[in-house]
Structure formats: C-alpha cells, structure tokens
Design an enzyme around this catalytic site. Structure first.
Site, mmCIF file in Angstrom:
data_model
loop_
_atom_site.group_PDB
_atom_site.id
_atom_site.type_symbol
_atom_site.label_atom_id
_atom_site.label_comp_id
_atom_site.label_asym_id
_atom_site.label_seq_id
_atom_site.Cartn_x
_atom_site.Cartn_y
_atom_site.Cartn_z
ATOM 1 N N LYS A 90 38.936 39.166 47.372
ATOM 2 C CA LYS A 90 39.980 39.564 47.670
ATOM 3 C C LYS A 90 40.255 40.139 48.919
ATOM 4 C CE LYS A 90 40.633 39.909 43.068
ATOM 5 N NZ LYS A 90 39.729 38.854 43.159
ATOM 6 N N THR B 215 22.401 37.270 31.682
ATOM 7 C CA THR B 215 21.699 35.689 32.563
ATOM 8 C C THR B 215 23.075 35.387 33.244
ATOM 9 O OG1 THR B 215 21.732 34.437 30.442
ATOM 10 C CG2 THR B 215 19.744 34.903 31.574
ATOM 11 N N GLY B 216 23.799 35.841 32.614
ATOM 12 C CA GLY B 216 25.705 36.021 33.961
ATOM 13 C C GLY B 216 26.110 34.151 32.808
ATOM 14 N N SER B 217 26.964 33.363 34.581
ATOM 15 C CA SER B 217 27.058 32.221 34.577
ATOM 16 C C SER B 217 27.222 31.677 35.777
ATOM 17 C CB SER B 217 28.878 32.815 34.208
ATOM 18 O OG SER B 217 29.287 33.162 35.099
ATOM 19 N N GLY C 54 42.502 27.557 37.609
ATOM 20 C CA GLY C 54 42.280 28.859 36.086
ATOM 21 C C GLY C 54 42.637 29.843 37.387
ATOM 22 N N GLY D 195 40.902 29.763 40.787
ATOM 23 C CA GLY D 195 41.255 28.266 41.650
ATOM 24 C C GLY D 195 42.888 28.649 42.050
ATOM 25 N N LEU D 196 43.239 29.380 41.371
ATOM 26 C CA LEU D 196 44.329 29.450 41.814
ATOM 27 C C LEU D 196 45.073 31.146 42.961
ATOM 28 C CD1 LEU D 196 46.727 30.364 38.740
ATOM 29 C CD2 LEU D 196 46.862 28.792 40.180
ATOM 30 N N GLU D 197 43.935 32.044 42.510
ATOM 31 C CA GLU D 197 43.432 32.768 43.811
ATOM 32 C C GLU D 197 43.227 31.968 45.272
ATOM 33 O OE1 GLU D 197 42.183 37.138 41.528
ATOM 34 O OE2 GLU D 197 40.567 35.967 41.715
ATOM 35 N N HIS E 136 62.180 56.580 39.703
ATOM 36 C CA HIS E 136 63.330 56.200 40.618
ATOM 37 C C HIS E 136 63.009 56.857 42.113
ATOM 38 C CE1 HIS E 136 66.598 54.055 41.278
ATOM 39 N NE2 HIS E 136 67.161 54.849 42.297
#
Length: 486
Positions: A52, A142-144, A181, A184-186, A451
């Site tokens: 970010k 354990t995450g990825s 994904g 990748g796109l970000e 509005h």
C-alpha cells in the site's frame, strides 16, 4: 535437549498465531508461542502494508500527471525518484514491523521460543535440536510463502517475489510480472505508474478474484490501457541472458511471437501454506491434497480415523481465506478452542470480503458470481451500474468501472456483489455488512444515501436489482443521482 510441558503450543507468530496466543491465554497461562522466522507478520513485512505504501506513491504520480485535466498545470517534467520512493516504503514498512515486534516483546519470555518446529508425535514438537515440547493441544499457524512454476526458475537471480521487492533500494526500468492475482495486479499497476515498463502474463484467464465475466472483461480492457496484460498468455520461453530476463511470448493482439528483455521477472503465482517442513505425517492427521482436514467452524483437525484431534489450524496455513482479517479471526477461534479444549465451540464466520487496491479497485463480498451461477437460473437476479455517468465519480475523474449485485428471487435477499470501480473498498464494506445482517434489497434501499456520493451509484445498482426481482419499478435509464430529487 530441554524438555517442556505446556497446555497449548502455537506454531507461528504471525497474524493468526498472535491471535491464537491472545485467545488461549484467556483459558490458561501454560502457553508457548514458537517462531522460526523473523517477527513482524507477512502483512507488515512484505504484504499488505509495504504494497500500500508503493501504491500510495504510484497514485500520487498518477494524480500529478492528470492534474491538467482539472486546469491545474504542473510546470516542468514529473520526476519519480525511485530511490526516494523505496526509501519511504522501507522506512514506513519498518515502522509497522516494529509495532508488531513490540507486541511480541511484551509476551513473557517464558511463553515464546525461537526455532523451527516439527512434529515428533501428535502431541510432541521438536524445536530445532534444542527443545522438545509436550503439548496437550497444538495450533498450526505457520502462514504461507511465495511459490512459482518451475519454468520461471530459468530467470535465475533476476527472479523475484513480493518478499524481495520491498527490500529494493531503487526501482528498475522494466519488469515482467507472472500471475495477475491480487498481489500481481497491485504491484504491476503501481510499478507502471511509477514509470517502470510492465508486461503481465497469466495462464487461465483469471484477473484477481473476479469471477463475473462482465466485470472481468471490463477490468481486462481498462488495465490494458495502462500496461500490457494477457491473462491467457502463450509464453514460449524464459531465459537469463546478459544479466537480464528474456521472455518469448505470443503477443496478444498481433499473434506474433516476440522476445523482450526485462530487468526482473516478478512471480506472483501463489502462496502455498508452510506445511511441508512440519513433518506433518507424524501428527497422524487425516489429510487431503497435502493439507490437514479441518472443521471450518471450529478449526479443529481430524485424526486419521476421522475423530477430532487436539490440533487446530488457522490463517494462511489452511488456505481457506488467505486474508489478514480472516487470519486474525481464525487465530482467535483456534486459540480459544485450544485453550478451552475439550469444550469446543463453533465460531462466528463473517461474510466474505475481498478488496484489491488497484485503481479502480476490485472487490467481492457475500457470494461471488461463481457461486451464484451454480443456482437455478430462475432463482436469482442481477442489478448493475456503470460508473461512466455517475455524478460524484465524474467530478473526481474516477468514472470508470462496473458494479454487479445479486439477489434471491422470492425472498429478495441480497446475496453478494462483485465490482471494479472507484473506492470499491468502501462500497464493499457497506455491502458486506448488509449481507452479514441478511438484509433484503428493499431494506437496503430504505437506508439513507447522501448526495453527491459514490454510494448513489450503489443505490442505482440496487434499484436495478430490485426491479429484476420484481419487487420494485423498472429503472429509469438515466442517472437521477446526478442532481437533487433522487
């Protein structure tokens, strides 16, 4: 070797592991937190937060380039200083990491241990070669880690993942990105807006989490206006040549075979769970496709004979919903059940919510189109809005995107939505809250819409859906939210 006995052992001190520790401590002080890698969580070190930060820099560059459209003219050339960009990314990233480390440091030293954990038996863990832990209950958190297909290894030292790029000192001139994904796109769009030449390659036609074909096609066209994206690429060869990456592929429009060179190849092709290094077979768990079988409402694993085990699995390790807020929720649920075992409780699972921080943003909530289309065709209806003529979106020059909402025939229940549009992160939250409250489309339309706001575009889509559900009048084909009296 040191021998220790505890009520609960938690493997992994990431978002899920820290949540599990906190929840388990409500039931027992006999808890130990095990971490073999750096503290700081994937999100803070190499995921949500540094990405970010890079996106924020990219959006600033994009807005400056677009300023003349508002009558605001910037004298001189726009200079993106890659070193300054990455210095801020790393400086702020380190700030977020330090916050997590501080929280870990506040844990009693007797309740945390460094080292790589492996199973010796269903209730015994070995921590490297220095400690054996006998645990009544165990939480796997354990995450990825990033992974990529074998043919990309031909890029050699020019092959990087998102775990690498946030340690760069400068921005490259060019990059080939494999995997459109979420990550990748970000990164592809951010790098492109920061002046990096980007080519992006996919395999199966998917773009992020989008399953609605109308939204996918819209996003495909839009991204290709900024950088080359082929979600069904025919890649012929990858090679490491003269300290660069050479990619041979069939160009999407011309269908010619071309070869281009890049400074790096960024692989964003998936993050499988960190399970293999655990000697998980010694845990005697029932497995499916190399993952423990578990109950998604309790996160309790099963023994090989199908009976409940005293082992729980949470976060990215179970691959169900690899999102930080889900990892935190799952960690608390797994830790609570490990702490209160054998008094297992089913946990509350929130409505699905996914956001991709591209521009326009991508978001899905509730049931996706892939789930909706499994229903009988006469059991649901669709409403939509194109943001091209949406009043507030035009004011901000963000009038790009498509929102599609789904409802159930008969009951009028709101089922879910997919979108590619301006500030979708906020619209998606509203929709997720409505979905979790099991609101009907009519009830949602009774809510206030100020509005001029982007939310009026959401109201247009809901009115379209309500008409398709035969619970409201047909939509007038003009945009009443552009002025008062809507």
């Amino acid at each position: 070797m040191q021998e220790r006995r505890v009520d609960v052992a938690i493997i992994g001190a990431g978002s899920a592991g820290l949540g599990a520790y906190s929840a388990a401590r409500a039931h027992t002080d006999s808890v130990i937190l095990i971490e073999g890698g750096p503290y700081g969580t994937t999100c803070a070190r190499v995921g949500c937060m540094p990405s970010k930060l890079l996106i924020a820099a990219a959006e600033t560059a994009h807005h400056v380039r677009d300023a003349s459209a508002y009558g605001v003219h910037i004298d001189g050339d726009i200079n993106v200083n890659g070193r300054d960009v990455m210095a801020r990314v790393k400086r702020e990233r380190d700030h977020f990491v330090e916050g997590v480390i501080d929280s870990v440091d506040n844990i009693d030293a007797e309740q945390r241990i460094r080292g790589h954990a492996t199973f010796e038996s269903p209730d015994t863990l070995l921590i490297d070669d220095h400690t054996r832990i006998h645990a009544e209950r165990i939480v796997i958190a354990t995450g990825s880690s990033p992974d990529y297909p074998g043919f990309l290894k031909a890029a050699g030292e020019r092959l990087v993942t998102n775990d690498d790029i946030f340690y760069w000192d400068d921005l490259p001139e060019s990059i080939a990105v494999f995997g459109p994904g979420v990550v990748g796109l970000e990164l592809a769009q951010a790098l492109s807006r920061l002046g990096v030449r980007v080519r992006m390659f996919g395999v199966n036609g998917t773009i992020g989490p989008i399953s609605d074909p109308d939204i996918r096609d819209y996003a495909d066209r839009y991204f290709n206006e900024e950088f080359y994206l082929d979600p069904e690429a025919d890649t012929r060869n990858v090679a490491h040549v003269d300290d660069r990456v050479e990619v041979t592929f069939v160009e999407r429009d011309s269908q010619r075979e071309v070869t281009e060179r890049f400074d790096y190849l960024l692989a964003t092709t998936g993050r499988p769970p960190n399970i293999k290094g655990l000697d998980i077979d010694r845990a005697c768990l029932r497995m499916h496709e190399d993952l423990p079988v578990f109950d998604r409402y309790t996160l309790q694993c099963q023994r090989r004979d199908g009976t409940p085990a005293s082992i729980f699995i949470a976060g990215d390790a179970n691959t169900e919903l690899p999102l930080l807020h889900e990892a935190s929720d799952e960690g608390h649920l797994a830790g609570d059940n490990a702490g209160r075992y054998p008094d297992i409780r089913a946990g509350h699972r929130r409505s699905m919510l996914t956001v991709v921080f591209t521009d326009p943003q991508i978001a899905t909530t509730g049931q996706t189109w892939a789930e909706i289309e499994q229903r009988d065709s006469d059991s649901y209806a669709i409403g939509e809005v194109d943001f091209k003529e949406q009043g507030r979106a035009r004011v901000m020059r963000q009038n790009h995107g498509l929102l599609r909402v789904y409802g159930e025939q008969g009951s009028g229940l709101f089922l879910g939505a997919e979108m590619f549009g301006p500030q979708a992160e906020h619209l998606a939250h509203l929709l997720a809250w409505c979905h979790q409250q099991r609101m009907t489309v009519a009830q949602m339309l009774e809510m206030p819409f100020y509005h001029p706001c982007l939310e009026e575009g959401l109201r247009t889509a809901l009115r379209d859906l309500n008409a398709a559900l035969r619970m409201g009048p047909a939509m007038a084909r003009h945009y009443m939210e552009n002025g008062p009296g809507s």
